[in-house]
Design a protein around this motif. Structure first.
Motif, PDB file in Angstrom:
ATOM      1  N   TYR A 167       0.847  -1.186   0.000  1.00 14.90           N
ATOM      2  CA  TYR A 167       0.000   0.000   0.000  1.00 14.90           C
ATOM      3  C   TYR A 167       0.889   1.243   0.000  1.00 14.90           C
ATOM      4  O   TYR A 167       0.983   1.961   0.989  1.00 14.90           O
ATOM      5  N   TYR A 168       1.552   1.473  -1.144  1.00  9.96           N
ATOM      6  CA  TYR A 168       2.353   2.687  -1.285  1.00  9.96           C
ATOM      7  C   TYR A 168       1.411   3.867  -1.490  1.00  9.96           C
ATOM      8  O   TYR A 168       0.408   3.759  -2.201  1.00  9.96           O
ATOM      9  N   CYS A 169       1.754   4.992  -0.883  1.00  9.44           N
ATOM     10  CA  CYS A 169       0.874   6.156  -0.948  1.00  9.44           C
ATOM     11  C   CYS A 169       1.383   7.172  -1.966  1.00  9.44           C
ATOM     12  O   CYS A 169       2.596   7.391  -2.084  1.00  9.44           O
ATOM     13  N   GLY A 170       0.464   7.775  -2.709  1.00 10.02           N
ATOM     14  CA  GLY A 170       0.816   8.788  -3.698  1.00 10.02           C
ATOM     15  C   GLY A 170      -0.351   9.737  -3.916  1.00 10.02           C
ATOM     16  O   GLY A 170      -1.404   9.583  -3.301  1.00 10.02           O
ATOM     17  N   THR A 171      -0.169  10.694  -4.791  1.00 16.56           N
ATOM     18  CA  THR A 171      -1.202  11.699  -5.039  1.00 16.56           C
ATOM     19  C   THR A 171      -2.019  11.369  -6.284  1.00 16.56           C
ATOM     20  O   THR A 171      -1.457  11.167  -7.361  1.00 16.56           O
ATOM     21  N   VAL A 172      -3.311  11.311  -6.132  1.00 21.19           N
ATOM     22  CA  VAL A 172      -4.234  11.123  -7.256  1.00 21.19           C
ATOM     23  C   VAL A 172      -4.823  12.488  -7.602  1.00 21.19           C
ATOM     24  O   VAL A 172      -5.360  13.182  -6.732  1.00 21.19           O
ATOM     25  N   VAL A 173      -4.705  12.882  -8.879  1.00 26.49           N
ATOM     26  CA  VAL A 173      -5.109  14.227  -9.316  1.00 26.49           C
ATOM     27  C   VAL A 173      -6.012  14.135 -10.548  1.00 26.49           C
ATOM     28  O   VAL A 173      -5.806  13.278 -11.410  1.00 26.49           O
ATOM     29  N   ARG A 174      -6.969  15.034 -10.650  1.00 21.33           N
ATOM     30  CA  ARG A 174      -7.792  15.112 -11.864  1.00 21.33           C
ATOM     31  C   ARG A 174      -6.933  15.594 -13.027  1.00 21.33           C
ATOM     32  O   ARG A 174      -6.229  16.603 -12.920  1.00 21.33           O
ATOM     33  N   LYS A 175      -6.994  14.894 -14.148  1.00 20.16           N
ATOM     34  CA  LYS A 175      -6.161  15.240 -15.299  1.00 20.16           C
ATOM     35  C   LYS A 175      -6.512  16.604 -15.887  1.00 20.16           C
ATOM     36  O   LYS A 175      -5.636  17.295 -16.403  1.00 20.16           O
ATOM     37  N   ASP A 176      -7.777  16.996 -15.811  1.00 18.13           N
ATOM     38  CA  ASP A 176      -8.139  18.289 -16.369  1.00 18.13           C
ATOM     39  C   ASP A 176      -7.521  19.438 -15.565  1.00 18.13           C
ATOM     40  O   ASP A 176      -7.226  20.502 -16.112  1.00 18.13           O
ATOM     41  N   VAL A 177      -7.280  19.211 -14.266  1.00 20.58           N
ATOM     42  CA  VAL A 177      -6.607  20.216 -13.444  1.00 20.58           C
ATOM     43  C   VAL A 177      -5.151  20.347 -13.882  1.00 20.58           C
ATOM     44  O   VAL A 177      -4.616  21.451 -14.005  1.00 20.58           O
ATOM     45  N   LEU A 178      -4.511  19.210 -14.138  1.00 15.30           N
ATOM     46  CA  LEU A 178      -3.115  19.228 -14.587  1.00 15.30           C
ATOM     47  C   LEU A 178      -2.982  19.826 -15.983  1.00 15.30           C
ATOM     48  O   LEU A 178      -1.987  20.484 -16.293  1.00 15.30           O
ATOM     49  N   LYS A 179      -3.983  19.580 -16.818  1.00 18.14           N
ATOM     50  CA  LYS A 179      -3.955  20.135 -18.175  1.00 18.14           C
ATOM     51  C   LYS A 179      -4.067  21.652 -18.120  1.00 18.14           C
ATOM     52  O   LYS A 179      -3.383  22.374 -18.856  1.00 18.14           O
ATOM     53  N   GLU A 180      -4.919  22.145 -17.240  1.00 17.69           N
ATOM     54  CA  GLU A 180      -5.121  23.591 -17.106  1.00 17.69           C
ATOM     55  C   GLU A 180      -3.942  24.264 -16.395  1.00 17.69           C
ATOM     56  O   GLU A 180      -3.585  25.399 -16.701  1.00 17.69           O
ATOM     57  N   HIS A 181      -3.331  23.510 -15.457  1.00 16.45           N
ATOM     58  CA  HIS A 181      -2.227  24.062 -14.668  1.00 16.45           C
ATOM     59  C   HIS A 181      -1.073  23.053 -14.639  1.00 16.45           C
ATOM     60  O   HIS A 181      -0.833  22.400 -13.626  1.00 16.45           O
ATOM     61  N   PRO A 182      -0.341  22.902 -15.740  1.00 13.97           N
ATOM     62  CA  PRO A 182       0.725  21.897 -15.832  1.00 13.97           C
ATOM     63  C   PRO A 182       1.842  22.085 -14.812  1.00 13.97           C
ATOM     64  O   PRO A 182       2.528  21.125 -14.462  1.00 13.97           O
ATOM     65  N   GLU A 183       2.004  23.304 -14.305  1.00 18.16           N
ATOM     66  CA  GLU A 183       3.059  23.547 -13.313  1.00 18.16           C
ATOM     67  C   GLU A 183       2.790  22.803 -12.011  1.00 18.16           C
ATOM     68  O   GLU A 183       3.704  22.541 -11.219  1.00 18.16           O
TER      69      GLU A 183
END
Length: 302
Positions: A240-256
């Motif tokens: 159970y390694y932990c990481g960040t799950v993010v909405r792709k549309d958020v990353l597309k809008e704000h790639p930084e």
């Protein structure tokens, strides 16, 4: 003179417009909130604060954390797909078995590859890095017994289990991957197995009422107990390694944002996470202060 005044007004208008544009560009994310969700557990509260500190330290976003969402993944996952949240800390084993409902557990590399691909294709969600620690089930033994018999693995434990007392909460004896399956896999035959309250296990092993018990590998009390975490040498438990799950549309809008979140990659060991949990649970420190102190000690905040 009139001609000069008209010219001056035009120049002034251009300067005002240009200044306004620059101002808007420089504040392009002003008022934009990144919404983080966390599960109802100390570890998640700390991770949520770390993510918030990273984002606010490296961008002009404001962060809003919804702490302790009831039901954990069962409620956070559909909410993030819907767009109610932008990101949250999740565990690979939970994503694989609970969200994707995959049967069988491949090796870590294969699992993570399949996990990330299916999340992107099915839910438009992206896993952005892993923090480094693995909060899975485990076994610990009293340090004095480990040293006496040189017990370091579950297989080592099997050789001496008939002389030892095992302790666990009721649920562990009822789980499909609990006591019976564990004993069958490793040939464990304890002298006695005790059913006890989950909140009393550490007290029991510290007072030598039991010799071996089940744990989560980032339990806060691991940091202050005189015990040894044994190696699951047959890989009985899922990781159970932990990481960040993010909405792709958020990353597309704000790639930084992705670059910022990747700063969380491999920053925590199991032991370090346990120490941080203990600071909140045992010492009563504030989660944000614990997160900030840790990140600062690693030189990760500006």
């Amino acid at each position: 003179m009139k001609k000069f005044n008209r010219y001056y007004k035009k120049v002034l208008l251009v300067v005002v417009v240009f200044t306004s544009v620059i101002s808007l560009v420089g504040c392009s994310n002003n008022g934009r909130k990144i919404k983080i969700a966390t599960k109802p557990m100390t570890e998640q509260f700390i991770l949520g604060e770390m993510l918030a500190l990273f984002i606010e330290d490296n961008t002009d976003f404001k962060v809003e954390i919804t702490k302790g969402v009831g039901g954990g993944t069962s409620n956070i996952h559909p909410a993030i797909v819907k767009g109610d949240f932008d990101l949250y800390p999740e565990y690979t084993g939970t994503g694989w078995s609970f969200v994707l409902k995959e049967e069988g557990i491949p090796d870590d590399k294969t699992l993570y590859k399949g996990l990330t691909e299916k999340y992107e294709n099915q839910y438009n969600l992206k896993w952005v890095g892993l923090y480094g620690f693995n909060n899975t089930y485990g076994l610990v033994i009293r340090k004095d017994i480990s040293e006496k018999y040189n017990i370091k693995t579950y297989s080592d434990l099997a050789k001496y289990s008939s002389e030892l007392i095992f302790g666990a909460e009721y649920d562990f004896y009822e789980r499909e991957d609990g006591y019976d399956a564990l004993c069958s896999t490793y040939g464990l035959k304890f002298k006695k197995a005790i059913d006890m309250d989950i909140g009393l296990k550490y007290q029991a092993i510290n007072s030598k009422e039991i010799d071996v018990m089940n744990i989560f590998t980032t339990d806060g009390q691991l940091a202050t107990s005189d015990i040894v975490v044994l190696e699951d040498d047959k890989n009985f438990y899922q990781t159970y390694y932990c990481g960040t799950v993010v909405r792709k549309d958020v990353l597309k809008e704000h790639p930084e944002l992705e670059e910022v979140l990747m700063k969380m990659e491999n920053i925590l060991t199991d032991k370090e996470m346990a120490v941080l949990n203990n600071k909140v649970e045992a010492d009563g420190l504030d989660e944000r202060e614990v997160a900030k102190e840790f990140l600062s000690s690693k030189g990760l905040l500006k």
